[in-house]
Scaffold this motif. Structure first.
Motif, PDB file in Angstrom:
ATOM      1  N   GLY A 188      17.688   1.785   2.997  1.00  0.00           N
ATOM      2  CA  GLY A 188      18.812   1.687   1.719  1.00  0.00           C
ATOM      3  C   GLY A 188      18.227   2.588   0.890  1.00  0.00           C
ATOM      4  N   GLY A 189      17.411   3.348   1.042  1.00  0.00           N
ATOM      5  CA  GLY A 189      16.403   4.261  -0.184  1.00  0.00           C
ATOM      6  C   GLY A 189      16.207   3.865  -1.601  1.00  0.00           C
ATOM      7  N   GLU A 190      15.998   4.773  -2.333  1.00  0.00           N
ATOM      8  CA  GLU A 190      14.667   3.931  -3.578  1.00  0.00           C
ATOM      9  C   GLU A 190      15.684   2.438  -4.524  1.00  0.00           C
ATOM     10  N   GLY A 235       6.358  -0.122   6.836  1.00  0.00           N
ATOM     11  CA  GLY A 235       7.641  -0.231   6.046  1.00  0.00           C
ATOM     12  C   GLY A 235       8.168   1.413   5.920  1.00  0.00           C
ATOM     13  N   GLY A 236       7.007   2.246   6.426  1.00  0.00           N
ATOM     14  CA  GLY A 236       7.913   3.446   6.527  1.00  0.00           C
ATOM     15  C   GLY A 236       8.968   4.157   7.918  1.00  0.00           C
ATOM     16  N   ASN A 237       9.686   5.153   7.998  1.00  0.00           N
ATOM     17  CA  ASN A 237      10.414   5.694   9.268  1.00  0.00           C
ATOM     18  C   ASN A 237       9.056   5.867   9.891  1.00  0.00           C
ATOM     19  N   ALA A 238       8.322   5.361  10.292  1.00  0.00           N
ATOM     20  CA  ALA A 238       7.941   5.708  12.391  1.00  0.00           C
ATOM     21  C   ALA A 238       8.436   6.094  13.135  1.00  0.00           C
ATOM     22  N   PHE A 276      -1.798  -0.967  -3.473  1.00  0.00           N
ATOM     23  CA  PHE A 276      -2.901  -0.568  -4.062  1.00  0.00           C
ATOM     24  C   PHE A 276      -2.224   0.856  -3.343  1.00  0.00           C
ATOM     25  N   ASN A 277      -2.658   1.956  -4.327  1.00  0.00           N
ATOM     26  CA  ASN A 277      -2.205   3.242  -3.589  1.00  0.00           C
ATOM     27  C   ASN A 277      -3.726   4.537  -3.593  1.00  0.00           C
ATOM     28  N   ARG A 278      -3.499   5.166  -2.528  1.00  0.00           N
ATOM     29  CA  ARG A 278      -5.197   6.800  -2.100  1.00  0.00           C
ATOM     30  C   ARG A 278      -5.617   6.566  -3.153  1.00  0.00           C
ATOM     31  N   SER A 279      -4.624   7.368  -4.285  1.00  0.00           N
ATOM     32  CA  SER A 279      -4.972   7.675  -5.701  1.00  0.00           C
ATOM     33  C   SER A 279      -4.858   6.793  -6.890  1.00  0.00           C
ATOM     34  N   MET A 327       9.391   4.691  -2.764  1.00  0.00           N
ATOM     35  CA  MET A 327      10.045   3.525  -2.064  1.00  0.00           C
ATOM     36  C   MET A 327       9.131   2.324  -2.620  1.00  0.00           C
ATOM     37  N   GLY A 328       7.815   3.117  -1.793  1.00  0.00           N
ATOM     38  CA  GLY A 328       6.807   1.387  -2.795  1.00  0.00           C
ATOM     39  C   GLY A 328       6.448   0.341  -3.589  1.00  0.00           C
ATOM     40  N   SER A 329       6.896   2.161  -4.407  1.00  0.00           N
ATOM     41  CA  SER A 329       6.839   1.063  -6.327  1.00  0.00           C
ATOM     42  C   SER A 329       8.185   0.252  -6.195  1.00  0.00           C
ATOM     43  N   LYS A 383       3.073   8.389   3.370  1.00  0.00           N
ATOM     44  CA  LYS A 383       4.111   9.526   4.357  1.00  0.00           C
ATOM     45  C   LYS A 383       3.771   9.262   5.667  1.00  0.00           C
ATOM     46  N   ALA A 384       4.907   9.246   6.864  1.00  0.00           N
ATOM     47  CA  ALA A 384       5.325   8.378   8.063  1.00  0.00           C
ATOM     48  C   ALA A 384       4.571   9.333   8.590  1.00  0.00           C
ATOM     49  N   GLY A 385       3.524   9.030   9.987  1.00  0.00           N
ATOM     50  CA  GLY A 385       2.780  10.321  10.607  1.00  0.00           C
ATOM     51  C   GLY A 385       1.728   9.713  10.411  1.00  0.00           C
ATOM     52  N   VAL A 417       0.640  -1.424  -0.586  1.00  0.00           N
ATOM     53  CA  VAL A 417      -0.116  -0.298   0.499  1.00  0.00           C
ATOM     54  C   VAL A 417       0.717   1.489   0.119  1.00  0.00           C
ATOM     55  N   GLY A 418       0.605   1.972  -1.325  1.00  0.00           N
ATOM     56  CA  GLY A 418       1.684   3.570  -1.000  1.00  0.00           C
ATOM     57  C   GLY A 418       2.347   3.108  -2.151  1.00  0.00           C
ATOM     58  N   LEU A 419       2.477   3.330  -3.087  1.00  0.00           N
ATOM     59  CA  LEU A 419       2.940   2.953  -4.628  1.00  0.00           C
ATOM     60  C   LEU A 419       3.887   4.344  -4.779  1.00  0.00           C
ATOM     61  N   GLU A 468      -4.216   6.317 -10.126  1.00  0.00           N
ATOM     62  CA  GLU A 468      -2.742   6.836 -10.576  1.00  0.00           C
ATOM     63  C   GLU A 468      -1.644   6.476 -10.610  1.00  0.00           C
ATOM     64  N   LYS A 469      -1.384   6.342  -9.692  1.00  0.00           N
ATOM     65  CA  LYS A 469       0.406   5.371  -9.223  1.00  0.00           C
ATOM     66  C   LYS A 469      -0.091   3.989  -9.441  1.00  0.00           C
ATOM     67  N   THR A 470      -1.123   3.699  -9.052  1.00  0.00           N
ATOM     68  CA  THR A 470      -1.144   2.279  -9.856  1.00  0.00           C
ATOM     69  C   THR A 470      -1.747   1.999 -11.355  1.00  0.00           C
TER      70      THR A 470
HETATM   71  P1  NBP Z   1       6.455   9.582   0.771  1.00  0.00           P
HETATM   72  O1  NBP Z   1       6.755   9.544   2.172  1.00  0.00           O
HETATM   73  O2  NBP Z   1       6.189  10.361  -0.202  1.00  0.00           O
HETATM   74  O3  NBP Z   1       4.410   9.882   1.081  1.00  0.00           O
HETATM   75  C1  NBP Z   1       3.836   9.294  -0.631  1.00  0.00           C
HETATM   76  C2  NBP Z   1       2.865   8.114  -0.521  1.00  0.00           C
HETATM   77  O4  NBP Z   1       2.002   8.096   0.561  1.00  0.00           O
HETATM   78  C3  NBP Z   1       1.696   8.298  -1.476  1.00  0.00           C
HETATM   79  O5  NBP Z   1       1.524   6.631  -2.477  1.00  0.00           O
HETATM   80  C4  NBP Z   1       1.040   9.026  -0.700  1.00  0.00           C
HETATM   81  O6  NBP Z   1      -0.502   8.763  -1.354  1.00  0.00           O
HETATM   82  C5  NBP Z   1       0.223   7.983   0.461  1.00  0.00           C
HETATM   83  N1  NBP Z   1      -0.505   9.100   1.129  1.00  0.00           N
HETATM   84  C6  NBP Z   1      -0.408  10.125   2.001  1.00  0.00           C
HETATM   85 BR1  NBP Z   1       0.624  11.078   1.708  1.00  0.00          BR
HETATM   86  N2  NBP Z   1      -1.148  10.633   2.757  1.00  0.00           N
HETATM   87  C7  NBP Z   1      -2.065   8.903   2.300  1.00  0.00           C
HETATM   88  C8  NBP Z   1      -3.180   8.786   3.141  1.00  0.00           C
HETATM   89  N3  NBP Z   1      -3.844   9.581   3.727  1.00  0.00           N
HETATM   90  N4  NBP Z   1      -3.861   8.167   3.341  1.00  0.00           N
HETATM   91  C9  NBP Z   1      -2.956   6.336   1.527  1.00  0.00           C
HETATM   92  N5  NBP Z   1      -2.146   6.888   1.459  1.00  0.00           N
HETATM   93  C10 NBP Z   1      -1.942   8.105   1.803  1.00  0.00           C
HETATM   94  O7  NBP Z   1       6.658   7.964  -0.297  1.00  0.00           O
HETATM   95  P2  NBP Z   1       8.573   7.505  -0.061  1.00  0.00           P
HETATM   96  O8  NBP Z   1       9.362   8.777  -0.508  1.00  0.00           O
HETATM   97  O9  NBP Z   1       8.065   6.893  -0.732  1.00  0.00           O
HETATM   98  O10 NBP Z   1       8.717   6.889   1.345  1.00  0.00           O
HETATM   99  C11 NBP Z   1       7.492   6.070   1.490  1.00  0.00           C
HETATM  100  C12 NBP Z   1       8.003   5.373   3.403  1.00  0.00           C
HETATM  101  O11 NBP Z   1       9.036   5.301   3.109  1.00  0.00           O
HETATM  102  C13 NBP Z   1       7.994   7.253   4.237  1.00  0.00           C
HETATM  103  O12 NBP Z   1       7.354   6.618   5.297  1.00  0.00           O
HETATM  104  C14 NBP Z   1       9.677   7.638   4.345  1.00  0.00           C
HETATM  105  O13 NBP Z   1       9.962   8.390   5.659  1.00  0.00           O
HETATM  106  C15 NBP Z   1      10.178   6.532   3.625  1.00  0.00           C
HETATM  107  N6  NBP Z   1      11.398   6.390   2.933  1.00  0.00           N
HETATM  108  C16 NBP Z   1      12.832   5.772   3.055  1.00  0.00           C
HETATM  109  C17 NBP Z   1      13.305   5.602   2.808  1.00  0.00           C
HETATM  110  C18 NBP Z   1      14.862   5.221   3.353  1.00  0.00           C
HETATM  111  O14 NBP Z   1      15.851   4.525   2.456  1.00  0.00           O
HETATM  112  N7  NBP Z   1      14.744   3.502   4.140  1.00  0.00           N
HETATM  113  C19 NBP Z   1      13.895   6.500   1.777  1.00  0.00           C
HETATM  114  C20 NBP Z   1      12.866   7.507   2.109  1.00  0.00           C
HETATM  115  C21 NBP Z   1      11.278   7.310   2.003  1.00  0.00           C
HETATM  116  P3  NBP Z   1      -1.005   9.431  -2.629  1.00  0.00           P
HETATM  117  O15 NBP Z   1      -0.383   8.853  -3.704  1.00  0.00           O
HETATM  118  O16 NBP Z   1      -2.282   9.133  -2.702  1.00  0.00           O
HETATM  119  O17 NBP Z   1      -0.664  11.169  -2.734  1.00  0.00           O
END
Ligand code: NBP
Length: 481
Positions: free
Chosen positions: A129-131, A100-103, A32-35, A13-15, A75-77, A8-10, A37-39
């Motif tokens: 490890g990022g993207e 799997g996010g940065n909670a 699955f993604n909220r919007s 990172m998710g994709s 997005k964490a939070g 969930v969340g594409l 288009e990403k899916t």
């Molecule tokens: P983002 O942190 O930019 O989050 C975007 C995603 O969150 C989109 O899929 C968006 O859906 C979804 N989203 C939001 Br915003 N609000 C939502 C809601 N209320 N309900 C459902 N979905 C919602 O994505 P990212 O950069 O791929 O990072 C994802 C996670 O991975 C984060 O927790 C981040 O901290 C972590 N991260 C880790 C690393 C690492 O190296 N480990 C690197 C980068 C990120 P939408 O498309 O519908 O807006």
């Protein structure tokens, strides 16, 4: 229902994680993604992955085999809470939700408790490890229940980075509830310290010897063949060698010198403060970023005087070797402090964390991957209860070889007026922890003087107070402070 895992969340990172999962034998991945288009974009761009797309949470749940397993990458939070609430509605007891996010780990502890009440398993998993890591193999730090690990373990092992030394996947069941996100947080804190130490080494060499960034890149590339071998040293050489296309200058000279931060270093330090663990290297690294990011203060402070003497290094090669040794010694301290925080966190939150296993899963896939982590793993395999990591024989040996160089470098930095906060605080920690007596006795005396906080004696049991405002005799006190 034929997908064995869902994402969930594409966003990026998710994709990437979904593509990584889909590329492994035996996996069918629901997405699955909220919007939508990403899916739609993801399935159009990667038909080879055989994704099972869903437009609603209901469809997503219906496409998953039981026990349903889904990894959230949003997005964490608040977004994470929104997705968890939606999944809890459509999942059933025994299913597994992975964040799997940065909670922030206290959020993970709270979420795990709330989700567990529904009979659904919740696993907070730090993914590093990022993207690139997400796509080709991250280092994964999952918490959560033992039950969820039975299903999740093989899936995560199949997508994790592989340690080059022994082919082991970089994932282990860290501990219950928030343990995984806690360890991921400390990983990021250590990353701050490691980066700051490397930056200080670069600055000292540059200002001490006048070498160009390209020449210093060669020095780092050379260091990368020895005990300092690591991803961060490797990329440092790459960054220093880069020439800016528009000015022809070294890129490092045109990048604004104000370091950003997303907050995980601060979390590590805040947590360490509450646990009473002196992670001074990580703290200095975090504060050094803050200091750099206040141009309004730096501007006015340029009027402050520096040393009277001009800074010159006569033996350039000797100085560079000293800096290398100081860097290694300081790095040992930074990791020793980081592992101390994990040990203290495990004790506080009742997590059974295998510190050797943590060192092993950081050997590939993550930013702090390094040769050196094998030495840490060896130390904890030898003695899982080691109270201070740097007292393991290998590190004692390295510190014995490096300490005089380290002292020379810190003294030189101070005399030359070059800031080396992480180098010098690491040395101060080293000298503090190995000291036979500390002036903490004086602090206790002061506390007793102004607040009757009492003290203990080295020569007999009990708690004592001196009647400072009376005749200054000593009395036995109640042990209440
Ligand atoms: P983002 O942190 O930019 O989050 C975007 C995603 O969150 C989109 O899929 C968006 O859906 C979804 N989203 C939001 Br915003 N609000 C939502 C809601 N209320 N309900 C459902 N979905 C919602 O994505 P990212 O950069 O791929 O990072 C994802 C996670 O991975 C984060 O927790 C981040 O901290 C972590 N991260 C880790 C690393 C690492 O190296 N480990 C690197 C980068 C990120 P939408 O498309 O519908 O807006």
């Amino acid at each position: 229902a034929h997908a064995n895992i869902g994402v969930v969340g594409l966003a990026v990172m998710g994709s990437n994680l979904a593509r990584n999962l889909a590329s492994r034998e035996g996996n069918t991945v629901a997405v699955f993604n909220r919007s939508y288009e990403k899916t739609a974009d993801l399935i159009a761009e990667h038909p080879e992955a055989g994704f099972v797309p869903a437009q609603t949470y209901e469809e997503f749940a219906a496409s998953l085999q039981k026990p349903r397993t889904a990894i959230i990458m949003v997005k964490a939070g608040a977004a994470t809470d929104a997705v968890i609430n939606a999944l809890v509605e459509v999942f059933e007891p025994g299913d597994i939700i992975v964040d799997g996010g940065n909670a922030y780990f206290p959020d993970t502890i709270r979420r795990e408790k709330a989700v567990r009440e529904t009979g659904i398993n919740f696993v907070g998993a730090g993914i590093s490890g990022g993207e690139e890591g997400a796509l080709h193999g991250p280092s994964i730090m999952p918490g959560g229940s033992d039950e969820s690990w039975i299903t999740l373990g093989p899936i995560l092992r199949s997508i994790a980075a592989i340690a080059p030394e022994d082919g082991e996947p970089c994932v282990t069941h860290v501990g219950h509830d928030g343990a995984g996100h806690f360890v991921k947080m400390v990983h990021n804190g250590i990353e701050y310290a490691d980066m700051q130490l490397i930056a200080e080494a670069y600055d000292l060499i540059r200002r001490g010897t006048g070498k160009s960034p390209a020449e210093i890149a060669d020095i780092f590339a050379e260091w990368n063949t020895g005990e300092l071998e690591s991803y961060l040293i490797e990329i440092t050489a790459e960054v220093l060698r880069q020439i800016d296309a528009s000015t022809g200058k070294p890129l490092v000279d045109v990048i604004l010198d104000q370091a950003g931060a997303k907050g995980t270093g601060a979390w590590t330090v805040q947590t360490a403060l509450s646990l009473g663990v002196p992670v001074s290297g990580i703290a200095e690294a975090t504060f050094a970023r803050s200091l750099s990011s206040h141009p309004e203060q730096r501007d006015v402070a340029q009027t402050l005087p520096g040393p009277d003497e001009e800074f010159t290094v006569t033996d350039g090669d000797g100085f560079i070797e000293d800096v290398r040794r100081a860097l290694y010694a300081s790095k040992i301290v930074a990791y020793s402090q980081g592992f101390d925080e994990i040990r203290a966190g495990a004790a506080e939150y009742n997590w059974n964390i295998d510190l050797a296993a943590i060192a092993k899963i950081w050997r590939a896939g993550c930013i702090i991957r390094a040769q050196f982590l094998n030495r840490i793993a060896d130390a904890y395999v030898e003695n899982a209860e080691l109270p201070v990591l740097m007292t393991a024989p290998y590190f004692v040996d390295a510190l014995t070889r490096g300490q005089s160089a380290w002292r020379r470098v810190v003294a030189t930095a101070a005399a030359a007026g070059i800031p080396a906060p992480a180098f010098s605080s690491s040395l101060a920690y080293y000298d503090g922890i190995r000291a036979d007596r500390l002036p903490a006795s004086l602090i206790q005396g002061q506390r007793d003087f102004f607040g009757a906080h009492t003290y203990k004696r080295i020569d007999r049991p009990g708690t004592f107070h001196t009647l400072w405002s009376g005749d200054r005799t000593e009395v036995e006190a109640e042990d209440t402070h």
